[in-house]
Design a protein around this motif. Structure first.
Motif, mmCIF file in Angstrom:
data_model
loop_
_atom_site.group_PDB
_atom_site.id
_atom_site.type_symbol
_atom_site.label_atom_id
_atom_site.label_comp_id
_atom_site.label_asym_id
_atom_site.label_seq_id
_atom_site.Cartn_x
_atom_site.Cartn_y
_atom_site.Cartn_z
ATOM 1 N N GLY A 40 -8.565 -0.131 9.899
ATOM 2 C CA GLY A 40 -8.932 -0.245 8.497
ATOM 3 C C GLY A 40 -8.239 0.733 7.578
ATOM 4 O O GLY A 40 -8.448 0.699 6.361
ATOM 5 N N LEU A 41 -7.391 1.603 8.119
ATOM 6 C CA LEU A 41 -6.659 2.568 7.298
ATOM 7 C C LEU A 41 -5.193 2.536 7.713
ATOM 8 O O LEU A 41 -4.676 3.472 8.322
ATOM 9 C CB LEU A 41 -7.245 3.972 7.478
ATOM 10 N N PRO A 42 -4.475 1.448 7.380
ATOM 11 C CA PRO A 42 -3.105 1.281 7.865
ATOM 12 C C PRO A 42 -2.153 2.343 7.352
ATOM 13 O O PRO A 42 -1.148 2.639 7.997
ATOM 14 C CB PRO A 42 -2.721 -0.114 7.351
ATOM 15 N N GLN A 43 -2.439 2.946 6.187
ATOM 16 C CA GLN A 43 -1.565 3.976 5.644
ATOM 17 C C GLN A 43 -1.846 5.345 6.252
ATOM 18 O O GLN A 43 -1.293 6.350 5.812
ATOM 19 C CB GLN A 43 -1.669 4.033 4.119
ATOM 20 N N GLU A 44 -2.698 5.390 7.277
ATOM 21 C CA GLU A 44 -3.090 6.651 7.898
ATOM 22 C C GLU A 44 -1.888 7.371 8.504
ATOM 23 O O GLU A 44 -1.888 8.599 8.638
ATOM 24 C CB GLU A 44 -4.142 6.371 8.977
ATOM 25 N N GLN A 45 -0.837 6.635 8.883
ATOM 26 C CA GLN A 45 0.327 7.246 9.505
ATOM 27 C C GLN A 45 1.317 7.793 8.483
ATOM 28 O O GLN A 45 2.341 8.358 8.854
ATOM 29 C CB GLN A 45 1.025 6.219 10.400
ATOM 30 N N VAL A 194 6.200 0.002 -4.608
ATOM 31 C CA VAL A 194 6.706 1.053 -3.723
ATOM 32 C C VAL A 194 6.590 0.600 -2.271
ATOM 33 O O VAL A 194 5.581 0.020 -1.865
ATOM 34 C CB VAL A 194 5.906 2.361 -3.916
ATOM 35 N N GLY A 195 7.637 0.857 -1.512
ATOM 36 C CA GLY A 195 7.563 0.684 -0.062
ATOM 37 C C GLY A 195 7.900 2.008 0.591
ATOM 38 O O GLY A 195 8.952 2.590 0.314
ATOM 39 N N TYR A 196 6.999 2.524 1.431
ATOM 40 C CA TYR A 196 7.278 3.816 2.036
ATOM 41 C C TYR A 196 7.066 3.741 3.541
ATOM 42 O O TYR A 196 6.366 2.868 4.057
ATOM 43 C CB TYR A 196 6.458 4.937 1.390
ATOM 44 N N VAL A 281 8.459 4.263 13.514
ATOM 45 C CA VAL A 281 8.429 4.231 12.053
ATOM 46 C C VAL A 281 7.260 3.357 11.614
ATOM 47 O O VAL A 281 7.112 2.228 12.078
ATOM 48 C CB VAL A 281 9.744 3.672 11.476
ATOM 49 N N ALA A 282 6.411 3.893 10.749
ATOM 50 C CA ALA A 282 5.263 3.142 10.215
ATOM 51 C C ALA A 282 5.510 2.889 8.737
ATOM 52 O O ALA A 282 5.653 3.831 7.956
ATOM 53 C CB ALA A 282 3.973 3.921 10.409
ATOM 54 N N ALA A 283 5.583 1.609 8.357
ATOM 55 C CA ALA A 283 5.882 1.244 6.969
ATOM 56 C C ALA A 283 4.628 0.734 6.274
ATOM 57 O O ALA A 283 3.717 0.187 6.893
ATOM 58 C CB ALA A 283 6.976 0.180 6.934
ATOM 59 N N HIS A 284 4.575 0.932 4.964
ATOM 60 C CA HIS A 284 3.442 0.489 4.156
ATOM 61 C C HIS A 284 3.947 0.187 2.755
ATOM 62 O O HIS A 284 4.920 0.791 2.290
ATOM 63 C CB HIS A 284 2.355 1.564 4.109
ATOM 64 N N LYS A 285 3.275 -0.740 2.083
ATOM 65 C CA LYS A 285 3.679 -1.116 0.725
ATOM 66 C C LYS A 285 2.534 -0.873 -0.250
ATOM 67 O O LYS A 285 1.357 -1.006 0.098
ATOM 68 C CB LYS A 285 4.123 -2.575 0.676
ATOM 69 N N PHE A 286 2.914 -0.532 -1.462
ATOM 70 C CA PHE A 286 1.951 -0.263 -2.525
ATOM 71 C C PHE A 286 2.413 -1.015 -3.770
ATOM 72 O O PHE A 286 3.455 -0.692 -4.343
ATOM 73 C CB PHE A 286 1.880 1.244 -2.802
ATOM 74 N N PRO A 287 1.680 -2.047 -4.198
ATOM 75 C CA PRO A 287 2.189 -2.894 -5.283
ATOM 76 C C PRO A 287 2.099 -2.282 -6.669
ATOM 77 O O PRO A 287 3.042 -2.396 -7.465
ATOM 78 C CB PRO A 287 1.317 -4.154 -5.186
ATOM 79 N N SER A 288 0.960 -1.646 -6.992
ATOM 80 C CA SER A 288 0.761 -1.228 -8.376
ATOM 81 C C SER A 288 -0.287 -0.139 -8.492
ATOM 82 O O SER A 288 -1.211 -0.047 -7.680
ATOM 83 C CB SER A 288 0.324 -2.425 -9.232
ATOM 84 N N ASN A 289 -0.130 0.691 -9.511
ATOM 85 C CA ASN A 289 -1.233 1.540 -9.946
ATOM 86 C C ASN A 289 -2.322 0.620 -10.474
ATOM 87 O O ASN A 289 -2.045 -0.336 -11.199
ATOM 88 C CB ASN A 289 -0.771 2.470 -11.058
ATOM 89 N N MET A 290 -3.584 0.905 -10.132
ATOM 90 C CA MET A 290 -4.656 -0.013 -10.501
ATOM 91 C C MET A 290 -5.908 0.754 -10.910
ATOM 92 O O MET A 290 -6.279 1.743 -10.284
ATOM 93 C CB MET A 290 -4.970 -0.932 -9.310
ATOM 94 N N ARG A 291 -6.530 0.294 -12.016
ATOM 95 C CA ARG A 291 -7.845 0.801 -12.419
ATOM 96 C C ARG A 291 -8.781 -0.379 -12.628
ATOM 97 O O ARG A 291 -8.390 -1.393 -13.232
ATOM 98 C CB ARG A 291 -7.766 1.595 -13.727
ATOM 99 N N ARG A 292 -10.000 -0.238 -12.122
ATOM 100 C CA ARG A 292 -11.054 -1.221 -12.411
ATOM 101 C C ARG A 292 -12.026 -0.562 -13.391
ATOM 102 O O ARG A 292 -12.574 0.504 -13.117
ATOM 103 C CB ARG A 292 -11.771 -1.643 -11.127
ATOM 104 N N HIS A 293 -12.249 -1.218 -14.515
ATOM 105 C CA HIS A 293 -12.997 -0.597 -15.611
ATOM 106 C C HIS A 293 -14.473 -0.965 -15.553
ATOM 107 O O HIS A 293 -15.001 -1.686 -16.415
ATOM 108 C CB HIS A 293 -12.375 -1.006 -16.947
ATOM 109 N N TYR A 294 -15.164 -0.419 -14.554
ATOM 110 C CA TYR A 294 -16.609 -0.647 -14.464
ATOM 111 C C TYR A 294 -17.341 -0.039 -15.651
ATOM 112 O O TYR A 294 -18.425 -0.493 -16.018
ATOM 113 C CB TYR A 294 -17.145 -0.068 -13.151
ATOM 114 N N GLU A 295 -16.735 0.979 -16.252
ATOM 115 C CA GLU A 295 -17.381 1.624 -17.398
ATOM 116 C C GLU A 295 -17.461 0.697 -18.609
ATOM 117 O O GLU A 295 -18.247 0.941 -19.534
ATOM 118 C CB GLU A 295 -16.636 2.914 -17.770
ATOM 119 N N ARG A 296 -16.679 -0.372 -18.614
ATOM 120 C CA ARG A 296 -16.687 -1.314 -19.741
ATOM 121 C C ARG A 296 -17.640 -2.485 -19.520
ATOM 122 O O ARG A 296 -17.848 -3.278 -20.426
ATOM 123 C CB ARG A 296 -15.276 -1.853 -19.970
#
Length: 460
Positions: A40-45, A194-196, A281-296
């Protein structure tokens, strides 16, 4: 009831343990007793940073934690030990005084989880999936969660006065709230694509460096590649390569080395080509900075809060994710201390509003920096352009001035206010310029088989 056993969930569980008779942490994976990877935490590496402010908060929650981390293999260093290439030059070294702890994510999670397990009023239910929150008949309050334990078809309901969603970016809370008749929570995205990729290599015996960790940042907008070396337990380096806007670091052995060779500076490549790999080598991708506005949102049931990456997920190259999760747990702790009664009425609204304000600066500095690339979509108001201009000027000055470098480091580690960068003394330094100083010296690596003439210093 806390959904999710990663950093956000563990920190929240510790905060809640000071306010509730019983805290239950629910995790879909099996949580190992020792440092191990989990599904459940693929970016752990990948490389993970935990900033100084979070170090301070966690030490308060778990006294002696960082000494325990050092005993387990964590590396202790000072910010002055960091070689940083940014803005096309090597930065002046920060002045001593800001301590860093560097280790793998698996070790960090394992040690903190061992401390969480010691809490007398906390129960961990791993291999247990939350099906949905359970609400009152009029849908104004949450009073528990429906769960399904691993290898069981039947579900059961666990009652709770407060449900905390710390299940990460893939949180199903937006869908669950829609099923209750609420509108979809508003989201903001700044797509960076981003792909790292990371791997561990064994340290080369006899290698000499005048630094303990090294980072090479791209100069936007014409460069997209990043490389970093960090010492981890087991006498190893964790090497991380990253690329933005689809220029992804590869998971392939040969291509991984070639990607490193094309970084703006040669140090990561030179280390990689000499050191023995000790992990794939362990690769992972990150598509976007994201905010969910529960405060709204209006109409969210009482007794429910959302935090961590489930609310705000930032580009990992800035290393803010775990720290923001710990800060969110501390904020929840404060809100509960201010709660007028045991009832949870108003807590969720107050917490989500304060959490959003807390995220504003990190979002501006992180996602805002990604907007330097013209192809990245997002709002660029006049204040953003002014901020980027001032920030760029200060970053250029930081190459020459260790006082400016130190100020940046404290802001980055959230131990200093960003307002310090607008202090009259900083503005005066901007006006006066470098005052005849040269840029920071290029870091040096000397390998056992090389002479001084064959040492790696700098390129370009």
């Amino acid at each position: 009831m806390v959904i999710g056993g990663s950093m956000a969930g563990m920190a929240a569980s510790r905060a809640l343990a000071s306010h509730f008779e019983r805290v239950t942490l629910i995790e879909r994976d099996r949580l190992p007793e020792k440092p191990e990877l989990r599904k459940g935490l693929p970016q752990e590496q990948q490389a993970h940073g935990i900033l100084a402010k979070a170090v301070e908060i966690l030490e308060g929650y778990f006294p002696g934690l960082w000494q325990q981390m050092v005993t387990a293999g964590s590396n202790v260093l000072d910010m002055s030990d960091v070689a940083l290439y940014r803005g096309g030059v090597w930065q002046a070294r920060a002045t001593p005084g800001l301590t860093l702890y560097i280790q793998t994510r698996t070790l960090l999670d394992s040690v903190i989880r061992s401390r969480v397990r010691e809490l007398p009023n906390l129960q961990i239910l791993d291999e247990c999936e939350v099906v949905k929150p359970v609400v009152t008949s009029n849908r104004v309050a949450v009073w528990g969660v429906e769960v399904r334990r691993r290898k069981q078809e039947a579900t059961e309901i666990l009652e709770a006065d407060l449900v905390v969603d710390a299940s990460g970016r893939g949180s199903r809370m937006p869908r669950w709230l829609e099923e209750l008749g609420l509108p979809r929570v508003e989201e903001t995205h700044v797509r960076i694509d981003v792909g790292y990729a990371s791997r561990k290599v064994r340290k080369l015996p006899g290698v000499t460096t005048n630094w303990k960790t090294l980072s090479i940042f791209p100069t936007a907008p014409h460069e997209t590649r990043l490389g970093a070396l960090a010492p981890v337990e087991g006498d190893a380096w964790l090497v991380t390569l990253a690329g933005a806007l689809g220029d992804h670091a590869p998971g392939d052995e040969a291509d991984f080395l070639e990607f490193a060779r094309r970084l703006p500076q040669p140090h990561v490549y030179e280390m990689l080509r000499r050191c023995e790999p000790v992990s794939p080598v362990a690769a992972h991708k990150f598509p976007s900075n994201m905010r969910r506005h529960y405060e709204r949102m209006t109409g969210i049931p009482e007794g429910l809060v959302v935090l961590g990456d489930a609310v705000c997920s930032l580009n990992p190259i800035y290393g803010q994710g775990m720290t923001l999760s710990v800060l969110a747990a501390s904020l929840l702790d404060e809100c509960l201390s201010e709660q007028p009664s045991r009832a949870m009425v108003g807590l969720g609204r107050r917490f989500q509003a304060k959490l959003s304000s807390m995220h504003d600066m990190s979002w501006t500095m992180g996602a805002g920096s990604d907007l330097v690339y013209p192809s990245v979509e997002g709002p660029r108001p006049l204040w953003w352009k002014a901020m980027q201009g001032a920030s760029g000027h200060l970053q250029s000055l930081a190459a020459y001035d260790p006082i400016v470098t130190t100020a940046f480091a404290k802001v980055m580690h959230m131990t200093g206010s960003p307002l310090v960068l607008a202090h009259p003394s900083m503005l005066l330094r901007m006006v006066r310029g470098p005052q005849g100083q040269g840029p920071g010296a290029a870091p040096v690596m000397e390998f056992p088989e090389t002479s001084a003439s064959n040492a790696v210093a700098s390129v370009g």
